[in-house]
Write a protein that holds these residues in place. Structure first.
Motif, PDB file in Angstrom:
ATOM      1  N   GLU A  15       3.918   1.850  -1.180  1.00  0.00           N
ATOM      2  CA  GLU A  15       4.511   2.115  -2.499  1.00  0.00           C
ATOM      3  C   GLU A  15       3.462   2.602  -3.502  1.00  0.00           C
ATOM      4  O   GLU A  15       3.706   3.523  -4.278  1.00  0.00           O
ATOM      5  CB  GLU A  15       5.182   0.850  -3.043  1.00  0.00           C
ATOM      6  N   ILE A  16       2.304   1.943  -3.464  1.00  0.00           N
ATOM      7  CA  ILE A  16       1.248   2.300  -4.406  1.00  0.00           C
ATOM      8  C   ILE A  16       0.774   3.729  -4.153  1.00  0.00           C
ATOM      9  O   ILE A  16       0.655   4.535  -5.077  1.00  0.00           O
ATOM     10  CB  ILE A  16       0.067   1.305  -4.299  1.00  0.00           C
ATOM     11  N   VAL A  18      -9.698   4.147  -6.540  1.00  0.00           N
ATOM     12  CA  VAL A  18      -9.352   4.120  -5.115  1.00  0.00           C
ATOM     13  C   VAL A  18     -10.217   5.106  -4.349  1.00  0.00           C
ATOM     14  O   VAL A  18     -10.775   4.775  -3.300  1.00  0.00           O
ATOM     15  CB  VAL A  18      -7.852   4.449  -4.909  1.00  0.00           C
ATOM     16  N   LEU A  40       2.573   0.863 -11.100  1.00  0.00           N
ATOM     17  CA  LEU A  40       2.383   2.258 -10.694  1.00  0.00           C
ATOM     18  C   LEU A  40       3.716   2.913 -10.337  1.00  0.00           C
ATOM     19  O   LEU A  40       3.951   4.083 -10.645  1.00  0.00           O
ATOM     20  CB  LEU A  40       1.409   2.328  -9.521  1.00  0.00           C
ATOM     21  N   ARG A  78       2.350   6.152  -2.717  1.00  0.00           N
ATOM     22  CA  ARG A  78       3.381   7.130  -3.065  1.00  0.00           C
ATOM     23  C   ARG A  78       3.414   7.367  -4.582  1.00  0.00           C
ATOM     24  O   ARG A  78       3.476   8.518  -5.034  1.00  0.00           O
ATOM     25  CB  ARG A  78       4.745   6.642  -2.582  1.00  0.00           C
ATOM     26  N   ALA A  79       3.343   6.276  -5.347  1.00  0.00           N
ATOM     27  CA  ALA A  79       3.370   6.407  -6.804  1.00  0.00           C
ATOM     28  C   ALA A  79       2.174   7.218  -7.287  1.00  0.00           C
ATOM     29  O   ALA A  79       2.312   8.137  -8.104  1.00  0.00           O
ATOM     30  CB  ALA A  79       3.381   5.026  -7.453  1.00  0.00           C
ATOM     31  N   LEU A  80       0.985   6.909  -6.745  1.00  0.00           N
ATOM     32  CA  LEU A  80      -0.213   7.647  -7.163  1.00  0.00           C
ATOM     33  C   LEU A  80      -0.084   9.121  -6.785  1.00  0.00           C
ATOM     34  O   LEU A  80      -0.499  10.004  -7.534  1.00  0.00           O
ATOM     35  CB  LEU A  80      -1.464   7.040  -6.508  1.00  0.00           C
ATOM     36  N   ARG A 107       8.543  14.776 -17.048  1.00  0.00           N
ATOM     37  CA  ARG A 107       8.266  16.122 -16.543  1.00  0.00           C
ATOM     38  C   ARG A 107       9.562  16.918 -16.419  1.00  0.00           C
ATOM     39  O   ARG A 107       9.595  18.115 -16.626  1.00  0.00           O
ATOM     40  CB  ARG A 107       7.611  16.062 -15.164  1.00  0.00           C
ATOM     41  N   ILE A 158       0.825  -1.217   0.000  1.00  0.00           N
ATOM     42  CA  ILE A 158       0.000   0.000   0.000  1.00  0.00           C
ATOM     43  C   ILE A 158       0.857   1.264   0.000  1.00  0.00           C
ATOM     44  O   ILE A 158       0.595   2.202  -0.745  1.00  0.00           O
ATOM     45  CB  ILE A 158      -0.995  -0.014   1.185  1.00  0.00           C
ATOM     46  N   SER A 198       5.258   6.147 -12.187  1.00  0.00           N
ATOM     47  CA  SER A 198       5.643   7.384 -11.506  1.00  0.00           C
ATOM     48  C   SER A 198       7.063   7.791 -11.887  1.00  0.00           C
ATOM     49  O   SER A 198       7.359   8.979 -12.024  1.00  0.00           O
ATOM     50  CB  SER A 198       5.498   7.238  -9.991  1.00  0.00           C
ATOM     51  N   PHE A 255      -4.501   8.307  -0.245  1.00  0.00           N
ATOM     52  CA  PHE A 255      -4.549   7.015  -0.963  1.00  0.00           C
ATOM     53  C   PHE A 255      -4.306   5.857  -0.004  1.00  0.00           C
ATOM     54  O   PHE A 255      -4.961   4.826  -0.080  1.00  0.00           O
ATOM     55  CB  PHE A 255      -3.495   6.989  -2.077  1.00  0.00           C
ATOM     56  N   MET A 303       1.633  -2.976  -8.016  1.00  0.00           N
ATOM     57  CA  MET A 303       2.475  -1.970  -7.355  1.00  0.00           C
ATOM     58  C   MET A 303       3.623  -1.555  -8.275  1.00  0.00           C
ATOM     59  O   MET A 303       3.889  -0.369  -8.451  1.00  0.00           O
ATOM     60  CB  MET A 303       2.988  -2.567  -6.037  1.00  0.00           C
ATOM     61  N   VAL A 358       2.721  10.879  -6.510  1.00  0.00           N
ATOM     62  CA  VAL A 358       3.685  11.511  -7.417  1.00  0.00           C
ATOM     63  C   VAL A 358       2.984  11.894  -8.726  1.00  0.00           C
ATOM     64  O   VAL A 358       3.138  13.001  -9.231  1.00  0.00           O
ATOM     65  CB  VAL A 358       4.879  10.571  -7.706  1.00  0.00           C
ATOM     66  N   ILE A 359       2.177  10.980  -9.236  1.00  0.00           N
ATOM     67  CA  ILE A 359       1.568  11.221 -10.543  1.00  0.00           C
ATOM     68  C   ILE A 359       0.406  12.200 -10.466  1.00  0.00           C
ATOM     69  O   ILE A 359       0.278  13.099 -11.288  1.00  0.00           O
ATOM     70  CB  ILE A 359       1.101   9.878 -11.179  1.00  0.00           C
ATOM     71  N   THR A 360      -0.454  12.043  -9.449  1.00  0.00           N
ATOM     72  CA  THR A 360      -1.664  12.870  -9.399  1.00  0.00           C
ATOM     73  C   THR A 360      -1.478  14.173  -8.625  1.00  0.00           C
ATOM     74  O   THR A 360      -2.276  15.086  -8.762  1.00  0.00           O
ATOM     75  CB  THR A 360      -2.826  12.107  -8.728  1.00  0.00           C
TER      76      THR A 360
END
Lengths: 523, 369
Positions: free
Chosen positions: A484-485, B23, B74, A487-489, B85, A482, B78, A500, B71, A491-493
């Motif tokens: 890692e997921i 989510v 994603l 954090r990645a989301l 970017r 959770i 990223s 999250f 995981m 960074v992107i959003t």
């Protein structure tokens, strides 16, 4: 010949006193050496104490103590104290000092048969150390406590009261305290005795038992205040007779009455025999219903006994004379002693073999404090007595070894213990040791049915545990990613990682933990 | 046809936004990814290329077998978004290290445990390929580099970052094909054909002999299994300059499969065939039938291994090996159970390959497709 036959013939034909006979054949009663003798003495005393309490619905409080009198000479003192109904003053000398005297010579399930064991213990102590047995006893509400020291006159089979005194029962105590000084090998008997005490505590969860020996102290507080209904005194079943029993029963009936007809005798004395049944049997056996029982010759009695055994239309014996522990108490006892993760028990409906009623009880315990073993740990009991020796030839072992345990999801080594309890007015022991039960087909069948049913319940439990384990494993597998997921989301959003994380945790909890047990896929 | 960074970022972000939306709505999230396996590979008979089929798989967060890849996807997304970017051009190895984190957790027995987000580059590479198919953008276009290994020599003039490079003036060396050949401008090609050579050693030997000058061709090697840049370069020379392409490999199933990768694309990367495959690539050798036809001396002949035979059997079934000529070659190989290396032709003298074998095969049109 059975021991009884031997005894009877000894008494009648050779003029050998039963005390003398026992004295000469002590190994029969389990007093063959200082190890067995010590173990047997503890057993006899503890079992008498349990009978003196639970049969009268008194919650047993039993204290057992073993101490060295002389370590070098292997002389030990065994004392057992209970809170039972005590022994009537007049009876004390005979109960401890006369072989064949006892209240147990009745057809009901009780621990010791004939009450012979205690006399053997007294005889053994007397023989090895010359010391008398010390008995202190008081009946409920008795104002006095009586204390005896008794020896046995072996050739005459009579008690010798060495001393007697009486004390004020100031504390309102009732019960019996017995002390014996004997040659006994504590260090070798220790593990058996400890095991015996533990198993006794298991099969009598309503008892509070404490044990103190050189270097050891055990205490088993009672796990319940419920006592199983004591067995009522039962009549013998016609199929269970032999010529000796028949003779005794006739003598018993004759003493109270004048001439008794055969029909009356059958109806009055035997279990489940009414007029109709009695007449049908007599017709089948070729005896007139009006024959007086006095007129029967030895040959006729022999024939009658054989025909009673062989007649197929008797009603099944009634089990009123049995006192199984019951599922609830058995479970409590197992929990108390074995501390398993799971336990289940079954008390089967009464059944019979050869005219004797019996009930089989089985418990299965799994996990917890039970060590992993390569084959099921077996704890056997007969009429609430733990059986510690000769397991290899016991019917329970045979039935257990005949079961394919993998069917019940059990893979050895496994933390599995099986408790079997056979209650009967006559336990079909194998040999004179009374430590193994013979493979009587009826008993074997009941054992197997009970074992398989408890095993099925255990299987359901194991499946449930496995499912829970899988759910937990899945939860951990998913949950760890959770962070890692999120954090990645994030960074992107550009949204906060915490948001999250919280949402993902909620989803996992909701769908995996709460919806657990369903397949691996979501939706 | 190159996409702008802005467009690339938008497409990558859209993939993550979909997950984020699931989510936030409290729905178990998933990512839809086209399946990259043989079962989802379609042989385009008309265009003679391998294409990706329509099958898609849901990579679900709540599937304990898929959650790690979920995981990883994603995480990689990223990393790529961040690189775009900031205008960085990471290599696939860079991405592997950047994304390699240690996760700590407690196992079912409560013991502390550690786990890497990925353990080897193969894992992160595979995730990059997943993302390529999921967003429909090749990794080169996403600005992801790799260690290019292709080399080229011949009469080709290129413009790269404003510099003019003449691939015929490399001395004893050769021009190293960069990771993204689409960023090169090919100004001029003066050659009759392109010869693609499986092995670097043979490439070096032919370059030493200046074979390309004598034969007026372009020599290219991908050093074994070619990377995408090499394949893209071959494709551009074919597509933009109409040059015939000839391939020379060892006479074994691995060599022949390399030929088919140049021609039709590979199974694992079938989604990019459109840009990489050259359906008209001609195989000039070494063929199984050459062992007898060219009387290759016995000491050069190697007995095929079980793995070779198994591979050949599989290849017999591939739709892009169904031509009569290829079926004949594979059957012959399975029958004879013999293979040879290109070097075996030296059994007839060191110059036999360059002076006789290659020119004869091309002249007499002895290639197969």
């Amino acid at each position: 010949m059975t021991i009884l036959d031997e005894l009877l013939s000894a008494e009648e034909f050779r003029g050998l006193s039963p005390a003398e006979f026992f004295y000469r054949n002590r190994e029969i009663a389990g007093f063959s050496n200082p190890v067995r003798a010590l173990y047997q003495t503890v057993r006899e005393l503890v079992e008498n104490s349990l009978d003196a309490t639970e049969l009268y619905r008194i919650l047993p409080d039993i204290h057992v103590r073993i101490s060295y009198v002389s370590r070098e000479k292997n002389i030990v003192k065994v004392s057992v104290r209970d809170n039972g109904i005590g022994i009537p003053l007049k009876e004390v000398p005979n109960v401890f000092g006369k072989v064949f005297y006892g209240s147990k010579y009745k057809l009901r399930q009780s621990r010791g048969v004939f009450g012979l064991g205690i006399k053997m213990a007294v005889l053994y102590a007397q023989m090895t150390t010359g010391s008398p047995v010390l008995v202190r006893t008081a009946s409920p509400k008795s104002k006095n406590v009586h204390e005896f020291q008794i020896l046995i006159d072996i050739t005459r089979n009579e008690p010798i009261v060495v001393s007697y005194k009486t004390m004020n029962n100031t504390r309102g105590w009732h019960g019996t305290h017995v002390e014996l000084t004997l040659e006994g090998n504590w260090s070798s008997a220790r593990s058996r005795i400890v095991e015996y005490i533990k198993r006794t505590a298991l099969i009598a969860p309503y008892a509070s038992i404490s044990f103190e020996g050189p270097g050891i102290e055990l205490s088993f507080p009672r796990a319940t205040k419920k006592i199983p209904v004591p067995p009522s005194v039962g009549k013998p079943h016609p199929r269970g007779v032999d010529i000796e029993l028949l003779k005794q029963l006739i003598a018993y009936v004759n003493s109270s009455n004048q001439a008794v007809t055969l029909e009356d005798f059958l109806v009055k004395v035997f279990d489940g025999v009414g007029r109709k049944t009695a007449r049908s049997f007599l017709k089948w056996a070729g005896y007139g219903p009006a024959i007086s029982i006095d007129e029967l010759s030895i040959e006729q009695l022999d024939d009658l006994a054989r025909k009673m055994k062989g007649y197929g239309k008797w009603r099944r014996p009634r089990p009123l004379s049995l006192s199984p522990l019951g599922e609830e108490l058995l479970v409590k006892g197992v929990r108390k002693i074995l501390k398993p993760e799971f336990v289940t028990a079954i008390t089967r409906k009464p059944s019979s073999y050869g005219g004797y009623p019996f009930v089989v009880e089985v418990a299965i315990a799994w996990g917890g404090d039970i060590p992993s073993v390569d084959r099921p740990l077996l704890l056997r009991f007969a009429n609430k007595i733990p059986l510690l020796y000769d397991e290899g030839v016991d019917v329970s072992r045979k039935v257990i070894d005949g079961i394919d345990w993998s069917v019940y999801k059990i893979k050895f080594p496994a933390p599995l213990a099986i408790i079997t309890h056979l209650c009967s007015t006559k336990i079909p022991f194998k040999g004179v040791g009374k430590e193994a039960i013979a493979d009587v087909p009826e008993v074997e069948r009941e054992l197997e049915i009970a074992l398989r049913e408890t095993a099925r319940r255990l299987k359901r439990h194991i499946s449930r545990i496995e499912r829970q384990y899988e759910v937990k494993l899945r939860y951990i597998t998913i949950n760890k990613y959770i962070g890692e997921i999120a954090r990645a989301l994030s960074v992107i959003t550009g949204k906060e990682s915490k948001v999250f994380e919280k949402k993902l945790s909620e989803i996992v909890e909701q769908k995996v933990l709460k919806g657990g047990g369903r397949g691996n896929e979501s939706l | 046809m190159s996409l702008s960074d802005k467009e690339i970022i938008k497409r990558l972000e859209a993939l993550a936004a979909k997950v984020a939306a699931q989510v936030m709505r409290g729905r178990p999230p998933y990512i839809e990814i086209p399946v990259r396996s043989f079962s989802n590979t379609i042989w385009d008979e008309k265009r003679k290329i391998l294409r990706l089929g329509p099958a898609k798989a849901r990579r679900e967060f709540l599937d304990s077998k898929e959650v790690k890849k979920f995981m990883q996807t994603l995480l990689m997304l990223s990393l790529i978004v961040t690189a775009r970017r900031e205008g960085d051009y990471p290599t696939i190895r860079d991405l592997y290290y950047m994304g390699k984190h240690t996760i700590t957790y407690r196992d079912i027995n409560g013991r502390p445990r550690k786990e890497e987000t990925w353990n080897e580059q193969r894992e992160s590479n595979s995730i990059i390929e997943d993302i390529e198919v999921a967003v429909g953008i090749l990794r080169e276009d996403m600005g992801i580099m790799h260690d290019a290994k292709g080399k080229m020599v011949g009469n080709v003039i290129i413009r790269s970052k404003g510099h003019i490079i003449d691939c015929s003036k490399m001395g004893i060396g050769a021009y190293a094909i960069p990771p993204n050949p689409d960023r090169l401008e090919i100004i001029k090609v003066e050659a009759d054909y392109v010869l693609v050579i499986e092995k670097d050693a043979i490439f070096e030997r032919l370059n030493q002999e200046e074979f390309w000058k004598r034969e007026n061709c372009v020599l290219i090697t991908g050093k074994g299994q070619p990377d995408r840049a090499t394949r893209r370069m071959v494709r551009r020379l074919w597509e933009e300059f109409g040059l015939p392409i000839y391939v020379l490999t060892d006479a074994d199933p691995y060599g022949w499969y390399i030929y088919s990768v140049y021609r039709s694309g590979s199974i694992s990367l079938s989604y990019e065939s459109e840009k990489l495959a050259c359906p008209e690539v001609r195989f000039i050798g070494v063929a199984a039938s050459d062992i007898e036809a060219y009387k290759i001396p016995k000491n050069y002949v190697i007995i095929a291994t079980d793995r070779d035979l198994k591979r050949a059997n599989e290849m017999m079934k591939y739709p892009w090996f169904q031509s009569e000529a290829w079926q004949h070659e594979l059957k012959l190989f399975l029958k004879r159970k013999e293979k040879v290396e290109i070097e075996a032709l030296s059994g007839h003298g060191f110059k036999f390959l360059s002076n006789v074998y290659i020119p004869e095969k091309i002249e007499k049109r002895l290639w197969i497709i």
